[in-house]
Motif scaffolding. Structure first.
Motif, PDB file in Angstrom:
ATOM      1  N   ALA A  42       6.573   2.849 -41.783  1.00 38.92           N
ATOM      2  CA  ALA A  42       7.111   2.744 -43.141  1.00 38.92           C
ATOM      3  C   ALA A  42       7.828   1.413 -43.345  1.00 38.92           C
ATOM      4  CB  ALA A  42       8.057   3.916 -43.418  1.00 38.92           C
ATOM      5  N   LEU A  43       8.651   1.010 -42.381  1.00 35.91           N
ATOM      6  CA  LEU A  43       9.389  -0.246 -42.518  1.00 35.91           C
ATOM      7  C   LEU A  43       8.468  -1.461 -42.375  1.00 35.91           C
ATOM      8  CD1 LEU A  43      12.641   0.744 -40.639  1.00 35.91           C
ATOM      9  CD2 LEU A  43      12.425   0.174 -43.064  1.00 35.91           C
ATOM     10  N   THR A  44       7.413  -1.350 -41.599  1.00 37.90           N
ATOM     11  CA  THR A  44       6.462  -2.446 -41.478  1.00 37.90           C
ATOM     12  C   THR A  44       5.784  -2.684 -42.817  1.00 37.90           C
ATOM     13  OG1 THR A  44       6.074  -2.024 -39.145  1.00 37.90           O
ATOM     14  CG2 THR A  44       4.350  -3.215 -40.312  1.00 37.90           C
ATOM     15  N   GLU A  45       5.382  -1.614 -43.492  1.00 34.35           N
ATOM     16  CA  GLU A  45       4.756  -1.748 -44.805  1.00 34.35           C
ATOM     17  C   GLU A  45       5.734  -2.335 -45.815  1.00 34.35           C
ATOM     18  OE1 GLU A  45       3.220   2.132 -45.723  1.00 34.35           O
ATOM     19  OE2 GLU A  45       1.718   2.015 -44.138  1.00 34.35           O
ATOM     20  N   GLU A  46       6.982  -1.938 -45.725  1.00 37.57           N
ATOM     21  CA  GLU A  46       7.999  -2.410 -46.664  1.00 37.57           C
ATOM     22  C   GLU A  46       8.412  -3.858 -46.386  1.00 37.57           C
ATOM     23  OE1 GLU A  46      12.723  -1.542 -47.438  1.00 37.57           O
ATOM     24  OE2 GLU A  46      11.453   0.176 -46.936  1.00 37.57           O
ATOM     25  N   LEU A  47       8.612  -4.208 -45.111  1.00 38.70           N
ATOM     26  CA  LEU A  47       9.170  -5.508 -44.754  1.00 38.70           C
ATOM     27  C   LEU A  47       8.136  -6.540 -44.302  1.00 38.70           C
ATOM     28  CD1 LEU A  47      12.266  -4.150 -42.815  1.00 38.70           C
ATOM     29  CD2 LEU A  47      12.205  -5.016 -45.163  1.00 38.70           C
ATOM     30  N   GLY A  48       6.918  -6.100 -44.022  1.00 41.30           N
ATOM     31  CA  GLY A  48       5.868  -7.041 -43.651  1.00 41.30           C
ATOM     32  C   GLY A  48       5.822  -7.435 -42.181  1.00 41.30           C
ATOM     33  N   GLU A  49       6.681  -6.887 -41.361  1.00 40.95           N
ATOM     34  CA  GLU A  49       6.636  -7.131 -39.923  1.00 40.95           C
ATOM     35  C   GLU A  49       7.033  -5.851 -39.208  1.00 40.95           C
ATOM     36  OE1 GLU A  49       9.373  -9.793 -38.002  1.00 40.95           O
ATOM     37  OE2 GLU A  49      11.052  -9.071 -39.172  1.00 40.95           O
ATOM     38  N   GLY A  50       6.438  -5.674 -38.026  1.00 40.87           N
ATOM     39  CA  GLY A  50       6.706  -4.429 -37.332  1.00 40.87           C
ATOM     40  C   GLY A  50       6.834  -4.595 -35.845  1.00 40.87           C
ATOM     41  N   GLY A  51       7.203  -3.530 -35.220  1.00 39.41           N
ATOM     42  CA  GLY A  51       7.381  -3.517 -33.784  1.00 39.41           C
ATOM     43  C   GLY A  51       6.131  -3.061 -33.070  1.00 39.41           C
ATOM     44  N   GLY A  52       6.287  -2.767 -31.802  1.00 35.61           N
ATOM     45  CA  GLY A  52       5.181  -2.312 -30.990  1.00 35.61           C
ATOM     46  C   GLY A  52       5.599  -2.231 -29.539  1.00 35.61           C
ATOM     47  N   LEU A  53       4.623  -1.902 -28.698  1.00 36.41           N
ATOM     48  CA  LEU A  53       4.883  -1.750 -27.269  1.00 36.41           C
ATOM     49  C   LEU A  53       3.960  -2.683 -26.492  1.00 36.41           C
ATOM     50  CD1 LEU A  53       4.665   1.598 -28.437  1.00 36.41           C
ATOM     51  CD2 LEU A  53       6.180   1.582 -26.501  1.00 36.41           C
ATOM     52  N   PHE A  54       4.495  -3.255 -25.423  1.00 35.47           N
ATOM     53  CA  PHE A  54       3.739  -4.162 -24.569  1.00 35.47           C
ATOM     54  C   PHE A  54       4.028  -3.774 -23.129  1.00 35.47           C
ATOM     55  CE2 PHE A  54       3.260  -8.132 -22.173  1.00 35.47           C
ATOM     56  CZ  PHE A  54       2.018  -8.567 -22.622  1.00 35.47           C
ATOM     57  N   PHE A  55       2.968  -3.479 -22.379  1.00 35.30           N
ATOM     58  CA  PHE A  55       3.090  -3.094 -20.982  1.00 35.30           C
ATOM     59  C   PHE A  55       2.461  -4.184 -20.124  1.00 35.30           C
ATOM     60  CE2 PHE A  55       2.819   0.700 -23.554  1.00 35.30           C
ATOM     61  CZ  PHE A  55       3.858   1.492 -23.075  1.00 35.30           C
ATOM     62  N   SER A  56       3.093  -4.514 -19.009  1.00 35.20           N
ATOM     63  CA  SER A  56       2.592  -5.599 -18.165  1.00 35.20           C
ATOM     64  C   SER A  56       2.795  -5.273 -16.690  1.00 35.20           C
ATOM     65  CB  SER A  56       3.327  -6.895 -18.520  1.00 35.20           C
ATOM     66  OG  SER A  56       2.924  -7.947 -17.683  1.00 35.20           O
ATOM     67  N   ARG A  57       1.784  -5.626 -15.898  1.00 37.43           N
ATOM     68  CA  ARG A  57       1.878  -5.491 -14.443  1.00 37.43           C
ATOM     69  C   ARG A  57       1.319  -6.749 -13.809  1.00 37.43           C
ATOM     70  NH1 ARG A  57      -1.851  -1.429 -11.644  1.00 37.43           N
ATOM     71  NH2 ARG A  57      -2.553  -2.979 -10.185  1.00 37.43           N
ATOM     72  N   LYS A  58       2.065  -7.296 -12.861  1.00 34.76           N
ATOM     73  CA  LYS A  58       1.631  -8.494 -12.150  1.00 34.76           C
ATOM     74  C   LYS A  58       1.132  -8.111 -10.772  1.00 34.76           C
ATOM     75  CE  LYS A  58       4.797 -11.377 -14.661  1.00 34.76           C
ATOM     76  NZ  LYS A  58       4.292 -12.443 -15.354  1.00 34.76           N
ATOM     77  N   GLY A  59       0.173  -8.897 -10.284  1.00 31.09           N
ATOM     78  CA  GLY A  59      -0.375  -8.672  -8.962  1.00 31.09           C
ATOM     79  C   GLY A  59      -0.279  -9.935  -8.133  1.00 31.09           C
ATOM     80  N   LEU A  67      -1.122  -4.640 -21.717  1.00 27.65           N
ATOM     81  CA  LEU A  67      -1.627  -3.773 -22.761  1.00 27.65           C
ATOM     82  C   LEU A  67      -0.645  -3.819 -23.916  1.00 27.65           C
ATOM     83  CD1 LEU A  67      -3.224  -0.361 -22.347  1.00 27.65           C
ATOM     84  CD2 LEU A  67      -1.346  -0.604 -23.945  1.00 27.65           C
ATOM     85  N   GLN A  68      -1.162  -4.079 -25.097  1.00 26.91           N
ATOM     86  CA  GLN A  68      -0.323  -4.107 -26.293  1.00 26.91           C
ATOM     87  C   GLN A  68      -0.733  -2.956 -27.198  1.00 26.91           C
ATOM     88  OE1 GLN A  68      -0.553  -7.702 -28.583  1.00 26.91           O
ATOM     89  NE2 GLN A  68       1.141  -7.124 -29.899  1.00 26.91           N
ATOM     90  N   LEU A  69       0.246  -2.213 -27.688  1.00 26.49           N
ATOM     91  CA  LEU A  69       0.013  -1.081 -28.579  1.00 26.49           C
ATOM     92  C   LEU A  69       0.860  -1.275 -29.830  1.00 26.49           C
ATOM     93  CD1 LEU A  69      -1.243   1.721 -29.074  1.00 26.49           C
ATOM     94  CD2 LEU A  69       0.672   2.707 -27.790  1.00 26.49           C
ATOM     95  N   VAL A  70       0.182  -1.386 -30.972  1.00 30.24           N
ATOM     96  CA  VAL A  70       0.857  -1.636 -32.244  1.00 30.24           C
ATOM     97  C   VAL A  70       0.600  -0.458 -33.175  1.00 30.24           C
ATOM     98  CG1 VAL A  70       1.010  -3.195 -34.234  1.00 30.24           C
ATOM     99  CG2 VAL A  70       0.531  -4.124 -31.956  1.00 30.24           C
ATOM    100  N   PRO A  71       1.649   0.147 -33.734  1.00 32.26           N
ATOM    101  CA  PRO A  71       1.469   1.279 -34.641  1.00 32.26           C
ATOM    102  C   PRO A  71       0.733   0.866 -35.915  1.00 32.26           C
ATOM    103  CG  PRO A  71       3.796   0.979 -34.092  1.00 32.26           C
ATOM    104  CD  PRO A  71       3.060  -0.182 -33.539  1.00 32.26           C
ATOM    105  N   ILE A  72      -0.261   1.678 -36.321  1.00 35.96           N
ATOM    106  CA  ILE A  72      -0.918   1.464 -37.612  1.00 35.96           C
ATOM    107  C   ILE A  72      -0.859   2.728 -38.471  1.00 35.96           C
ATOM    108  CG2 ILE A  72      -2.416  -0.434 -36.924  1.00 35.96           C
ATOM    109  CD1 ILE A  72      -4.686   1.568 -36.556  1.00 35.96           C
ATOM    110  N   GLU A  73      -0.715   3.877 -37.834  1.00 38.15           N
ATOM    111  CA  GLU A  73      -0.506   5.161 -38.498  1.00 38.15           C
ATOM    112  C   GLU A  73       0.408   5.980 -37.585  1.00 38.15           C
ATOM    113  OE1 GLU A  73      -4.204   7.105 -39.318  1.00 38.15           O
ATOM    114  OE2 GLU A  73      -4.995   5.392 -40.439  1.00 38.15           O
ATOM    115  N   VAL A  74       0.859   7.133 -38.069  1.00 37.10           N
ATOM    116  CA  VAL A  74       1.811   7.926 -37.302  1.00 37.10           C
ATOM    117  C   VAL A  74       1.275   8.288 -35.923  1.00 37.10           C
ATOM    118  CG1 VAL A  74       3.109  10.093 -37.222  1.00 37.10           C
ATOM    119  CG2 VAL A  74       2.981   8.800 -39.340  1.00 37.10           C
TER     120      VAL A  74
END
Length: 131
Positions: A42-59, A67-74
């Motif tokens: 809801a806030l991304t639609e209102e404000l034009g920027e949003g959050g998300g999740l980023f997972f990382s593993r080094k070897g 892996l990046q996961l960005v919300p687009i729907e609930v």
């Protein structure tokens, strides 16, 4: 160990950055479940920027998977999996890397992708997705 970087709003319109070290896939599932999906969308639609999740593993030898996961729907998100199994000479010659983009993934499917960061080696993930 997998690192999680994620951002969402706590109070007010500003995105707040967070960082966690995840010991297992259960920690990652919990983080995805606790993320404020509805309010962020809801806030991304209102404000034009949003959050998300980023997972990382080094070897070893600079190998990494993220892996990046960005919300687009609930209950859905945009997912991008990036794997660098070998950097190569000058970052080009002999490089072994692959990127997989999923335009729409359910949260259950996203959890399956994140679980792979814990269950597979970086080389195995590269071989799985290089097709």
């Amino acid at each position: 160990m997998v690192e999680a970087f994620y951002s969402h709003r706590i109070e007010g319109p500003e995105l707040v950055e967070h960082h966690r070290l995840l010991k297992g896939a259960g920690d990652a599932r919990e983080l995805i479940d606790q993320y404020p999906w509805a309010s962020e969308i809801a806030l991304t639609e209102e404000l034009g920027e949003g959050g998300g999740l980023f997972f990382s593993r080094k070897g070893e030898n600079d190998a990494q998977v993220s892996l990046q996961l960005v919300p687009i729907e609930v209950d859905n998100g945009f997912l991008e999996l990036s794997i660098i199994a070998k950097k190569g000479f000058l970052g080009i010659i002999g490089r072994k890397s692959v990127t997989k983009t999923v335009d729409e993934v359910t949260l259950a499917e996203a959890k399956t992708y994140v679980k792979q960061l814990f269950d597979y080696s970086i080389d195995d993930l590269y071989l799985k997705y290089k097709k």
